[in-house]
Scaffold this motif. Structure first.
Motif, PDB file in Angstrom:
ATOM      1  N   ALA A   1       1.289  -1.211  -0.281  1.00 22.67           N
ATOM      2  CA  ALA A   1       0.027  -0.126  -0.305  1.00 22.67           C
ATOM      3  C   ALA A   1       0.701   1.284  -0.323  1.00 22.67           C
ATOM      4  O   ALA A   1      -0.017   2.633  -0.362  1.00 22.67           O
ATOM      5  N   GLN A   2       2.119   1.736   0.574  1.00 22.14           N
ATOM      6  CA  GLN A   2       3.235   1.968   0.626  1.00 22.14           C
ATOM      7  C   GLN A   2       3.374   2.430  -0.928  1.00 22.14           C
ATOM      8  O   GLN A   2       3.678   3.957  -0.733  1.00 22.14           O
ATOM      9  N   ASP A   3       3.516   1.232  -1.606  1.00 22.81           N
ATOM     10  CA  ASP A   3       4.154   1.974  -3.231  1.00 22.81           C
ATOM     11  C   ASP A   3       3.158   2.976  -3.699  1.00 22.81           C
ATOM     12  O   ASP A   3       2.906   3.492  -4.708  1.00 22.81           O
ATOM     13  N   VAL A   4       1.775   2.484  -3.120  1.00 23.97           N
ATOM     14  CA  VAL A   4       0.251   2.964  -3.815  1.00 23.97           C
ATOM     15  C   VAL A   4       0.414   4.395  -3.471  1.00 23.97           C
ATOM     16  O   VAL A   4       0.097   4.819  -4.699  1.00 23.97           O
ATOM     17  N   VAL A   5       0.230   4.813  -2.567  1.00 19.35           N
ATOM     18  CA  VAL A   5       0.925   6.672  -2.122  1.00 19.35           C
ATOM     19  C   VAL A   5       1.147   6.975  -2.637  1.00 19.35           C
ATOM     20  O   VAL A   5       1.590   8.010  -3.083  1.00 19.35           O
ATOM     21  N   ALA A   6       2.898   6.174  -2.452  1.00 23.14           N
ATOM     22  CA  ALA A   6       3.886   6.738  -2.504  1.00 23.14           C
ATOM     23  C   ALA A   6       4.070   7.437  -4.718  1.00 23.14           C
ATOM     24  O   ALA A   6       4.039   8.626  -4.597  1.00 23.14           O
ATOM     25  N   ALA A   7       4.022   6.834  -5.436  1.00 31.81           N
ATOM     26  CA  ALA A   7       2.553   6.605  -6.363  1.00 31.81           C
ATOM     27  C   ALA A   7       1.921   8.139  -6.277  1.00 31.81           C
ATOM     28  O   ALA A   7       2.037   9.190  -7.622  1.00 31.81           O
ATOM     29  N   HIS A   8       1.267   7.976  -5.742  1.00 34.96           N
ATOM     30  CA  HIS A   8       0.084   8.621  -5.357  1.00 34.96           C
ATOM     31  C   HIS A   8       0.273   9.855  -5.524  1.00 34.96           C
ATOM     32  O   HIS A   8      -0.071  10.888  -6.771  1.00 34.96           O
TER      33      HIS A   8
ATOM     34  N   ARG B   1       3.619  11.422  -6.283  1.00 32.41           N
ATOM     35  CA  ARG B   1       4.447  11.868  -7.377  1.00 32.41           C
ATOM     36  C   ARG B   1       3.798  12.174  -7.926  1.00 32.41           C
ATOM     37  O   ARG B   1       4.234  12.807  -9.180  1.00 32.41           O
ATOM     38  N   ASN B   2       2.387  11.656  -7.838  1.00 33.76           N
ATOM     39  CA  ASN B   2       1.401  12.517  -9.484  1.00 33.76           C
ATOM     40  C   ASN B   2       1.321  11.753 -10.712  1.00 33.76           C
ATOM     41  O   ASN B   2       1.815  11.813 -11.146  1.00 33.76           O
ATOM     42  N   ASP B   3       1.941  10.503  -9.711  1.00 33.42           N
ATOM     43  CA  ASP B   3       2.116   9.008 -11.026  1.00 33.42           C
ATOM     44  C   ASP B   3       0.556   8.553 -11.266  1.00 33.42           C
ATOM     45  O   ASP B   3       0.625   6.957 -10.704  1.00 33.42           O
ATOM     46  N   ARG B   4      -0.260   9.185 -11.646  1.00 35.09           N
ATOM     47  CA  ARG B   4      -1.725   8.295 -11.740  1.00 35.09           C
ATOM     48  C   ARG B   4      -1.265   7.032 -12.343  1.00 35.09           C
ATOM     49  O   ARG B   4      -2.466   5.808 -11.584  1.00 35.09           O
ATOM     50  N   GLU B   5      -1.043   6.743 -13.746  1.00 35.43           N
ATOM     51  CA  GLU B   5      -0.677   5.423 -14.355  1.00 35.43           C
ATOM     52  C   GLU B   5      -0.158   4.287 -13.263  1.00 35.43           C
ATOM     53  O   GLU B   5      -0.772   3.576 -12.966  1.00 35.43           O
ATOM     54  N   LYS B   6       1.219   4.707 -12.316  1.00 35.02           N
ATOM     55  CA  LYS B   6       1.194   3.728 -12.057  1.00 35.02           C
ATOM     56  C   LYS B   6       0.664   3.401 -10.348  1.00 35.02           C
ATOM     57  O   LYS B   6       0.430   2.258 -10.232  1.00 35.02           O
ATOM     58  N   CYS B   7       0.237   4.092  -9.407  1.00 35.24           N
ATOM     59  CA  CYS B   7      -0.376   4.693  -9.460  1.00 35.24           C
ATOM     60  C   CYS B   7      -1.830   3.562  -9.198  1.00 35.24           C
ATOM     61  O   CYS B   7      -1.989   2.454  -8.260  1.00 35.24           O
ATOM     62  N   PHE B   8      -2.721   3.537 -10.264  1.00 29.57           N
ATOM     63  CA  PHE B   8      -3.869   2.945 -10.112  1.00 29.57           C
ATOM     64  C   PHE B   8      -3.651   1.232 -10.282  1.00 29.57           C
ATOM     65  O   PHE B   8      -3.486   0.544  -9.964  1.00 29.57           O
ATOM     66  N   GLU B   9      -2.715   0.955 -11.574  1.00 27.57           N
ATOM     67  CA  GLU B   9      -1.691  -0.167 -11.656  1.00 27.57           C
ATOM     68  C   GLU B   9      -1.019  -1.341 -10.730  1.00 27.57           C
ATOM     69  O   GLU B   9      -1.713  -1.495  -9.984  1.00 27.57           O
ATOM     70  N   LEU B  10      -0.664  -0.554  -9.678  1.00 24.82           N
ATOM     71  CA  LEU B  10      -0.048  -0.527  -7.918  1.00 24.82           C
ATOM     72  C   LEU B  10      -1.342  -1.270  -7.622  1.00 24.82           C
ATOM     73  O   LEU B  10      -1.325  -2.515  -6.602  1.00 24.82           O
ATOM     74  N   ALA B  11      -2.221   0.016  -7.649  1.00 23.43           N
ATOM     75  CA  ALA B  11      -3.552  -0.586  -7.263  1.00 23.43           C
ATOM     76  C   ALA B  11      -4.458  -1.914  -7.098  1.00 23.43           C
ATOM     77  O   ALA B  11      -5.097  -2.510  -6.200  1.00 23.43           O
ATOM     78  N   LEU B  12      -4.058  -2.029  -8.135  1.00 24.56           N
ATOM     79  CA  LEU B  12      -4.922  -2.533  -9.101  1.00 24.56           C
ATOM     80  C   LEU B  12      -4.316  -4.985  -8.659  1.00 24.56           C
ATOM     81  O   LEU B  12      -4.943  -5.027  -8.797  1.00 24.56           O
ATOM     82  N   GLN B  13      -2.737  -4.608  -8.528  1.00 22.08           N
ATOM     83  CA  GLN B  13      -1.581  -5.412  -8.521  1.00 22.08           C
ATOM     84  C   GLN B  13      -2.555  -6.169  -6.857  1.00 22.08           C
ATOM     85  O   GLN B  13      -2.338  -7.181  -6.798  1.00 22.08           O
ATOM     86  N   ILE B  14      -2.769  -4.925  -5.836  1.00 20.83           N
ATOM     87  CA  ILE B  14      -3.090  -5.479  -4.466  1.00 20.83           C
ATOM     88  C   ILE B  14      -4.733  -5.135  -4.504  1.00 20.83           C
ATOM     89  O   ILE B  14      -4.829  -4.290  -3.222  1.00 20.83           O
ATOM     90  N   SER B  15      -5.560  -5.199  -4.799  1.00 20.96           N
ATOM     91  CA  SER B  15      -6.236  -4.989  -4.808  1.00 20.96           C
ATOM     92  C   SER B  15      -7.499  -5.385  -4.003  1.00 20.96           C
ATOM     93  O   SER B  15      -8.292  -4.702  -3.263  1.00 20.96           O
ATOM     94  N   ASP B  16      -7.144  -6.223  -2.968  1.00 16.59           N
ATOM     95  CA  ASP B  16      -7.834  -6.813  -1.677  1.00 16.59           C
ATOM     96  C   ASP B  16      -7.609  -5.729  -0.028  1.00 16.59           C
ATOM     97  O   ASP B  16      -8.255  -6.042   0.730  1.00 16.59           O
ATOM     98  N   ASP B  17      -6.267  -5.027  -1.008  1.00 15.92           N
ATOM     99  CA  ASP B  17      -5.377  -4.252   0.568  1.00 15.92           C
ATOM    100  C   ASP B  17      -6.610  -2.985   0.191  1.00 15.92           C
ATOM    101  O   ASP B  17      -7.494  -2.417  -0.728  1.00 15.92           O
ATOM    102  N   PRO B  18      -7.180  -2.986   1.714  1.00 18.23           N
ATOM    103  CA  PRO B  18      -8.502  -1.831   1.867  1.00 18.23           C
ATOM    104  C   PRO B  18      -7.640  -0.314   1.559  1.00 18.23           C
ATOM    105  O   PRO B  18      -8.546   0.869   0.525  1.00 18.23           O
TER     106      PRO B  18
ATOM    107  N   ALA C   1      -8.148  -0.554  -2.264  1.00 20.88           N
ATOM    108  CA  ALA C   1      -8.978  -0.651  -3.364  1.00 20.88           C
ATOM    109  C   ALA C   1     -10.223   1.295  -2.754  1.00 20.88           C
ATOM    110  O   ALA C   1     -10.813   1.081  -3.761  1.00 20.88           O
ATOM    111  N   CYS C   2      -9.672   1.834  -1.657  1.00 19.70           N
ATOM    112  CA  CYS C   2     -10.515   3.081  -2.033  1.00 19.70           C
ATOM    113  C   CYS C   2      -8.883   3.995  -2.939  1.00 19.70           C
ATOM    114  O   CYS C   2     -10.263   4.902  -3.392  1.00 19.70           O
ATOM    115  N   TYR C   3      -7.882   3.687  -3.448  1.00 17.97           N
ATOM    116  CA  TYR C   3      -7.501   4.929  -4.598  1.00 17.97           C
ATOM    117  C   TYR C   3      -7.924   4.078  -5.491  1.00 17.97           C
ATOM    118  O   TYR C   3      -8.208   5.211  -6.645  1.00 17.97           O
TER     119      TYR C   3
END
Length: 92
Positions: free
Chosen positions: A19-26, A28-45, A48-50
């Protein structure tokens, strides 16, 4: 024995997404990376919120409030307060 050692090295090189990777990408304003990472761990709350947030505002994906609602609800059910707040906002 050598084959097992090579496989172990390959497995050690694979980074687990957190989840820290998702937050860090967000942040950095790297929206594509954030979304990609979030989908990989979509069971994480947090992830899923992102995903819900990105659907709510149409970042990376098209704006889809029904999808946002679905992802916020998944996250909120696991006790993630930000998702609960965002879900309440969608009810307004």
């Amino acid at each position: 024995m050598e084959e097992k050692k090579q496989n172990q090295i390959v497995n050690d090189d694979v980074k687990t997404v957190t989840a820290q990777d998702v937050v860090a990408a967000h942040k950095r304003n790297d929206r594509e990376k954030c979304f990609e990472l979030a989908l990989q761990i979509s069971d994480d709350p947090v992830a899923a919120c992102y995903i819900g947030y990105y659907y709510q505002f149409g970042y990376v994906v098209g704006k889809d409030l029904a999808e946002a609602f679905k992802w916020y609800r998944r996250s909120a059910a696991k006790g993630y307060v930000a998702a609960q707040t965002n879900l309440a906002y969608l009810y307004r």
